[in-house]
Write an enzyme that holds these catalytic residues in place. Structure first.
Site: not given
Length: 770
Positions: A16-18, A431, A642, A644, A695
């Site tokens: 829900e928060l997302k 990427i 790769h 990260c 991001h």
């Protein structure tokens, strides 16, 4: 026996928060509505823990984005570039976490790193020389009072002062010595506020104590807490640790007047020995972390009960706890309707861990009826689960030392590949993934429900691949990708096509901010039964004369981003997965794919927190697992990988020994700090440090990217430098990704023109397949 929860997941059982936060980002939801959604999540979780009989229920473990960021805001550590935006407190926190672009102000976000040895990412707080450290926020106090209004007494939690100091990034001349006093004063003010509110316990999380500690570290820890705990009176203070043991400091802990000490008995290799070989202070509570907060397998009650009874025999008053925050677990098994009971009975997600805490505490007290829970638990661990595959075990046993070595050596391969590919100076690429739109997710949903036939869905994916191949051609990228539109997740997609995995419907785990992942479960021995990605790579290559990378996820990342088995070693699981991915690499090469990227984004994630354990406990099997994947390809086939959002500087030699041809790193959010480590270690592999942060929704200007490239060239050989974003672009929108890439290509071309001209690129279309 009382029970305690260190922290609980916070995005909501249905994420829900997302969804609320993302609507807020898109101006589709008010701040008031977002805060109402958050309050609902907190209330449901507090009530659930209360119903399960948890005695020490956490508060202030909730966050809209990240708890470390919240701690920085609590103590007024807001860099000037964000203060100057004149935003509301909530929007300021989001600007620090995500960056901000457009007319409202163009600022980069704070750096983001992995949280110790987990897949969770925290925001790295910055301290400028003019920062005024003080207690400035109200969040912990408001949430404590919020729980009280529901009739629930909580244990407020906060990152401890020592760990916060160690996690800070100092951007000016000041260091720990200059700000220690003012930070301790702010923490003392925090304690005083809770004393006024009537809190009985406060929890300070000190995970940095499980790392290798220097004498300076130990002195800092003691000086901080001697001052912090000098005032008498409540609340009582819990020192909570996790992710390892306290071998460097355990014997001296009685010198500090903590009321409770939380120890990890799951990942703490020496925790049990420390407790039983050295007297635990008789006037303290031991918060014993016995319920695994990182893995979803049921606790073996008999084993845990034996330890609890031994602690009781020693006269140690014990509170039963999770080994770490339950943040790293999915919410609940209740929504997993497609997973059979034969499987589900072996698992415990966050809510089920609460039941395990209750049942174990009842067993420890010998409560009436508790023996039935013990009987059922014993049945889960009796006998094997039939998970072994003789052919896979035979193949693993037959691996020879030479199977881990690629020939010819790196320098010869580099010479052959430069002649083969003829790429220009500063070759540009991405990427791997491109934006995953609502349309794509809807088509995926319709395919799952049967509304779309396999042929219709495949036709849609081919159209999307063709569209983005054309976009890349128009942008002028040198090495292309197919976009990974067929993939729901970089691990789950491959796991679904390998034998030995189980999958959930709603077992989401927060990775960072609003980003959640759904780790598969390794149930049995792993093998490849059919091609995983070949048809999409071959199709994409048929559309372009430029090389198109085959995109795979590496064995260590698949293992680290899954819930692993506990009945065989991680090394054995990695070997099985490596053989499966090796088969796919060789088939891609056979079908004419000449550039193959095997991502190991999570390589550092499970690196032991103590350097003495790095090789014997991890790197000695993780690096060979990657080498096994690619050691069988031709010299002219170029292998990329790769990585990260981790601190790689201290393991650069190990990364170089992976023997890839090109490695791309996340680097933009850490201000390219990895560059010095690459130079100091004479890194031989060609390298693509990320030139901008994917991001963040902001679009970097070409001048900004150009400046990053010039900084790279001051430390790296121009002949070895690749130009790429810092990660895949699946979370970005096309209107963000395309101009960002256009600016990236422009910056690379400007530098290229200054140093030489581009050379023609050979034809890598499907007609050239071998």
């Amino acid at each position: 026996m009382k029970t305690s929860v260190i922290a609980f997941p916070r995005v909501g059982a249905e994420r829900e928060l997302k969804f609320a936060a993302e609507k807020y980002f898109n101006a589709e939801l008010s701040e008031e509505a977002l805060r109402e959604s958050a309050a609902g999540i907190r209330a449901r979780q507090w009530r659930k823990m209360k119903r399960e009989g948890i005695d020490f229920i956490p508060s202030n473990d909730f966050s809209f984005y990240d708890r470390v960021l919240d701690t920085a805001l609590l103590f007024n550590l807001i860099p000037s570039r964000y203060r100057e935006l004149n935003l509301s407190p909530l929007d300021c926190s989001f600007a620090m976490a995500r960056g901000r672009g457009g007319a409202a102000g163009n600022v980069k976000p704070l750096a983001m790193k992995k949280w110790f040895n987990t897949n969770y990412h925290y925001i790295v707080p910055e301290l400028e020389d003019d920062a005024e450290i003080r207690l400035a926020g109200e969040k912990p106090f408001l949430e404590f009072s919020e729980a009280l209004s529901l009739g629930i007494e909580t244990k407020p939690v906060l990152i401890g002062a020592f760990s916060f100091l160690k996690l800070l990034r100092f951007t000016g001349k000041k260091g720990i010595a200059e700000i220690r006093g003012s930070l301790v004063k702010a923490y003392r003010d925090y304690i005083r506020r809770f004393r006024e509110l009537g809190a009985k316990w406060l929890q300070f999380d000190e995970p940095c104590l499980v790392r290798d500690l220097t004498e300076e570290d130990i002195a800092l820890f003691f000086s901080v807490y001697e001052e912090l705990l000098s005032e008498k009176g409540g609340p009582r203070i819990l020192l909570q640790t996790y992710f390892g043991d306290l071998r460097d400091i355990y014997e001296r802990l009685p010198e500090l007047p903590f009321d409770g000490i939380g120890l990890d008995f799951v990942e703490g290799e020496r925790t049990e020995a420390l407790v039983f070989e050295h007297a635990f202070p008789g006037d303290r509570l031991l918060f014993a972390g016995l319920i695994n907060g990182k893995n979803i397998w049921r606790n073996q009650y008999e084993k845990s009960l034996s330890l609890l009874l031994r602690l009781r025999e020693r006269g140690i008053e014990t509170v039963l706890s999770g080994s770490c925050s339950f943040l790293h677990l999915p919410y609940t098994l209740r929504g997993e309707e497609r997973l059979s009971e034969d499987y589900k009975k072996h698992f415990a997600f966050a809510e089920e861990k609460l039941s395990e805490l209750r049942e174990l505490s009842q067993l420890a007290e010998g409560e009436e009826g508790s023996q039935e829970a013990l009987r059922q638990n014993r049945a889960l661990f009796s006998g094997g689960e039939g998970k072994a595959d003789r052919e896979i075990r035979r193949r693993c046993a037959g691996i020879r030392p030479e199977d881990y070595v690629r020939k010819p050596d790196f320098s010869e391969r580099e010479r052959l590949q430069k002649a083969e590919f003829g790429l220009p100076l500063f070759p540009t690429t991405t990427i791997g993934s491109f934006p995953q739109t609502e349309e794509l997710r809807e088509m995926r949903r319709r395919r799952r429900s049967g509304e779309l036939s396999p042929e219709e869905y495949e036709s849609f994916l081919r159209q999307r691949i063709a569209e983005w191949i054309q976009i890349q051609e128009e942008l002028g990228l040198d090495v292309l990708v197919h976009g990974e539109f067929e993939r729901n997740d970089m691990v789950e997609y491959f796991a679904e096509r390998l034998r030995g995995f189980l999958f959930t419907e709603k077992a989401w785990v927060q990775s960072y901010g609003t980003r959640c992942v759904k780790p598969p479960i390794i149930w049995g021995d792993v093998s490849r039964v059919s091609p995983l990605s070949v048809k999409w790579s071959v199709y994409a290559q048929s559309l372009s004369r430029k090389p198109v990378k085959g995109m795979l996820t590496g064995p260590v990342t698949i293992l680290n981003w899954s819930f692993p088995r506990e009945d065989i070693s991680l090394a054995e699981s990695a070997k099985q997965i490596a053989l499966a991915i090796r088969d796919e690499v060789l088939e891609l090469e056979k079908n004419g794919i000449r550039v193959i990227q095997v991502d190991e984004a999570a390589l550092r994630e499970k690196l032991p927190l103590r350097k003495s354990d790095w090789y014997s406990a991890y790197l000695d099997w993780a690096i060979p697992a990657f080498r096994l994947v690619h050691s069988g390809v031709r010299a002219e086939t170029q292998i990329h990988t790769h990585m990260c959002y981790s601190e790689f500087g201290d393991i650069i030699p190990a990364i170089d020994s992976m023997d890839a041809d090109v490695i791309s790193f996340e680097a933009s959010r850490s201000d390219l700090q990895i560059l010095d480590s690459l130079r100091e270690n004479h890194f031989r592999t060609e390298v693509g440090p990320g030139v901008y942060d994917i991001h963040s929704p902001r679009i970097p200007e070409s001048a900004e990217i150009r400046a990053a490239l010039e900084k790279m060239l001051s430390r790296l050989d121009a002949e070895k430098l690749w130009v790429n974003p810092d990660c895949g672009l699946k979370t970005r929108r096309a209107e963000e990704a395309i101009p960002s890439l256009r600016n990236m290509v422009k910056a690379a071309r400007e530098l290229r023109e200054e140093r030489g001209t581009a050379v023609p690129v050979p034809d890598f279309s499907a007609s050239q397949s071998t």
